[in-house]
Design a protein around this motif. Structure first.
Motif, PDB file in Angstrom:
ATOM      1  N   ASP A 173     -11.254  -0.638   4.172  1.00  5.35           N
ATOM      2  CA  ASP A 173      -9.810  -0.856   4.143  1.00  5.35           C
ATOM      3  C   ASP A 173      -9.154  -0.425   5.459  1.00  5.35           C
ATOM      4  O   ASP A 173      -8.243  -1.088   5.964  1.00  5.35           O
ATOM      5  CB  ASP A 173      -9.174  -0.122   2.954  1.00  5.35           C
ATOM      6  N   ASP A 216     -12.642  -0.511  -0.521  1.00  5.52           N
ATOM      7  CA  ASP A 216     -11.364   0.191  -0.425  1.00  5.52           C
ATOM      8  C   ASP A 216     -11.446   1.572  -1.067  1.00  5.52           C
ATOM      9  O   ASP A 216     -11.516   1.693  -2.289  1.00  5.52           O
ATOM     10  CB  ASP A 216     -10.286  -0.665  -1.107  1.00  5.52           C
ATOM     11  N   TYR A 227      -4.745  -6.302  -1.913  1.00  9.81           N
ATOM     12  CA  TYR A 227      -5.348  -7.307  -1.039  1.00  9.81           C
ATOM     13  C   TYR A 227      -5.438  -8.676  -1.706  1.00  9.81           C
ATOM     14  O   TYR A 227      -5.422  -9.706  -1.027  1.00  9.81           O
ATOM     15  CB  TYR A 227      -6.736  -6.841  -0.595  1.00  9.81           C
ATOM     16  N   TYR A 256     -11.035  -9.181  -7.736  1.00  9.54           N
ATOM     17  CA  TYR A 256     -10.845  -7.727  -7.720  1.00  9.54           C
ATOM     18  C   TYR A 256     -11.860  -7.076  -8.654  1.00  9.54           C
ATOM     19  O   TYR A 256     -12.123  -7.554  -9.754  1.00  9.54           O
ATOM     20  CB  TYR A 256      -9.427  -7.355  -8.164  1.00  9.54           C
ATOM     21  N   HIS A 278     -11.933  -7.741  -3.206  1.00  6.24           N
ATOM     22  CA  HIS A 278     -11.377  -6.395  -3.092  1.00  6.24           C
ATOM     23  C   HIS A 278     -12.117  -5.484  -4.079  1.00  6.24           C
ATOM     24  O   HIS A 278     -12.020  -5.655  -5.292  1.00  6.24           O
ATOM     25  CB  HIS A 278      -9.881  -6.428  -3.399  1.00  6.24           C
TER      26      HIS A 278
END
Length: 624
Positions: free
Chosen positions: A493, A519, A548, A561, A587
């Motif tokens: 990230d 992240d 994101y 995600y 993400h």
């Protein structure tokens, strides 16, 4: 060797390129950088003017401002030669606005030729040697020309086709770094490498006797040999494999050589160094002969220099081993490590000649490395890369309709996510067809450790300079140049936040790249250093990440995600295999974990931090 072409405007267009140009200089990437400039008739401090040549000189192999349109053919030929020969790197040409549109007439060409100066290597006049106003000079009493700076230039003949052919014309650092001699040099101290008056042994690579024969005796008789494959071996993966298999030698790679030796092979020990695998770090410290092909002994792979390769140093004293260093730059001879033999050649030529000599005269004892290979296998068993695993947590959630249910979720770390990606790529047979880019940080080193590297130049990353934010751009470029490859950006990230504006380009051009963001809302590598070396006085290591997936949707990019191990397998499969013709962003929410093993600064290479525990360190040697 293809060179990248960069075209930018003057002023900020030029200054914005300093970091990528320095990156190319550090990592040996050939670039031709062309920038605009205010007209030569413009007043001082004109709009968007800057001292571009002076700014670029320290971070390029050659930096020059065109003085006449008649110079351009010479300048372009020389720029491409310098960028691609010796150790590749960037060159910079400054193009004033008025000269970009200057008419190239016979009169202008004649005037340019009439004004050419001369180059005399023996000239002792300091002012003549330092006169870099022009870069094309005639060499008296010859048909050759000298291009570049007076003291850092090269000589060429112009052949019948009008092409430049390099001419060896000096024994200085610049000439020897651009003209391979295929010479073997006996070991000398760095201060003496250019002193031709000193007594030293030299021999020709591939000769049947002399230093070649002495070097081959060491190679064929070493009981604990070890190979470092650096970037200079990337064009010689087949030759490297032949040598390793024939002599049964373990092979480690540097960051920029990942994949040049297929890590599925039983002789592969993978990446060594500060965040390398434990096995190569232990083995190299105990080897009796180190063969370093195309690596410059960067501090990230040597640890404390005085404690590097103690067994090989002792073997050199006893005449049964030592260090063989192969590099295309003569200036690397004894720069970091004094070799027993320095081979001024390419990695490919060296390996070809060594393999040829071995085929003609194989080792007398084919089993001499048997115990050494046993040790390698034992080390791999004892010291695998550790992946943090978390206990599952069950909790209650309520959906939009008020329905309550229990869910079980298990947290993840960077290493675990990358390992799952690697597993799916290997099992699907797609690993050979993948190219990876990374930013800089924990995710970069975890990727280097845990991806199974199988092909040369499969890893695109900022090595020596360590530039955060490069992964996105590198991945875009890789995909545009390799449309049939799966191009995956493994980013953190912190790095991604620096350059995610390029999502606009990806969305507009529909570049089908795969972007994975690990992240943990932190600069974890720095945070770990601050924990170890600065008594947990944390500063500028935590950040709040955006959504994101929402960011991706703003640019019409598909997104996924994932925040738990239970979801990872299926969502990773979708990320890798469901979006062949369009970009996708993945993400992944992870926990803060350090990247281990790690060799602390100022420590020997085999003194590694292997587990995430608090202990005493030398706080005067904090990492950079």
């Amino acid at each position: 060797l293809a060179a990248g072409i960069v075209v930018a405007t003057s002023g900020p267009g030029c200054t914005n390129l300093v970091t990528p140009i320095q990156d190319a200089m550090c990592d040996g990437v050939p670039l031709i950088v062309l920038c605009g400039q205010a007209a030569t008739t413009a007043p001082v401090d004109a709009f968007q003017s800057c001292p571009a040549v002076d700014i670029m000189r320290p971070c390029t192999k050659w930096s020059y401002q065109i003085k006449s349109a008649a110079e351009v053919p010479f300048a372009m030929d020389y720029a491409f030669y310098v960028a691609r020969n010796g150790r590749p790197g960037p060159v910079f040409l400054d193009l004033p606005k008025d000269l970009q549109i200057q008419q190239l007439t016979p009169e202008l060409i004649e005037s340019f030729l009439d004004g050419l100066g001369t180059y005399r290597p023996e000239d002792d006049d300091v002012h003549a040697r330092n006169d870099d106003k022009d870069f094309v000079r005639l060499i008296p009493d010859t048909t050759a020309i000298h291009l570049g700076r007076v003291q850092q230039g090269l000589s060429f003949q112009v052949n019948a086709q009008g092409e430049l052919e390099a001419v060896q014309s000096g024994h200085d650092a610049y000439h020897l770094d651009h003209h391979l001699t295929d010479t073997i040099y006996g070991g000398v101290d760095y201060r003496d490498i250019y002193d031709e008056t000193k007594e030293r042994k030299t021999g020709k690579l591939g000769a049947p006797d002399g230093l070649m024969a002495e070097m081959m005796d060491l190679i064929k008789n070493a009981k604990r040999p070890f190979i470092i494959a650096g970037q200079g071996a990337n064009d010689a993966s087949e030759e490297l494999m032949e040598l390793a298999e024939t002599l049964q030698v373990p092979v480690a790679t540097t960051l920029h050589a990942l994949g040049t030796f297929d890590e599925r092979h039983p002789l592969a020990t993978n990446m060594l160094g500060m965040h390398g695998h434990a096995t190569p770090n232990y083995l190299i410290q105990d080897c009796d002969l180190l063969i370093c092909v195309g690596s410059r002994f960067d501090d990230r792979i040597t640890g404390r220099p005085t404690d590097f390769i103690p067994a090989a140093r002792q073997a050199a004293k006893e005449g049964r081993g030592g260090v063989i260093h192969v590099d295309c730059r003569f200036s690397e001879n004894a720069k970091q490590v004094k070799p027993t033999f320095f081979v001024h050649s390419t990695g490919k030529k060296f390996l070809q000649e060594v393999n040829k000599a071995i085929r003609a005269s194989p080792p007398s004892d084919p089993n001499r490395t048997k115990e050494w290979i046993k040790k390698k296998k034992q080390l791999e068993k004892e010291f695998p890369i550790q992946i943090t695993r978390y206990n599952p947590v069950t909790y209650t959630v309520e959906d939009e309709d008020g329905n309550v249910r229990e869910v079980t979720r298990t947290k993840m770390c960077a290493q675990g996510v990358i390992a799952e990606m690697n597993r799916q790529l290997v099992e699907s047979g797609k690993i050979d067809h993948a190219i990876f880019s990374t930013g800089v940080g924990i995710h970069q080193m975890a990727a280097a450790q845990l991806i199974t590297w199988t092909k040369p130049r499969q890893m695109l990353s900022s090595g020596s300079l360590g530039t955060m934010g490069v992964s996105l751009g590198y991945c875009m470029g890789a995909k545009l140049a390799n449309g049939n490859k799966m191009c995956i950006s493994v980013d953190g990230d912190g790095s991604f936040n620096m350059t995610f504006t390029e999502l606009k380009t990806i969305g507009e051009e529909k570049i089908p790249v795969k972007l994975m963001i690990l992240d943990n809302e932190s600069q974890m590598m720095v945070e770990y250093w601050q924990r170890l070396f600065h008594d947990q006085r944390y500063i500028a290591v935590r950040n709040k990440s955006p959504k994101y997936t929402t960011l991706a949707s703003a640019f019409d990019i598909k997104s996924i995600y994932c925040e738990s191990e239970e979801e990872l397998e299926e969502k990773m499969r979708s990320f890798l295999f469901d979006y062949d013709d369009e970009p996708v962003l993945f993400h992944v929410r992870i926990e803060r974990t350090p990247c281990l093993p790690m060799v602390a600064p100022g420590q020997p290479l085999d003194n590694m931090i292997l587990v995430d525990e608090d202990f005493e360190v030398d706080k005067s040697a904090a990492p950079s």
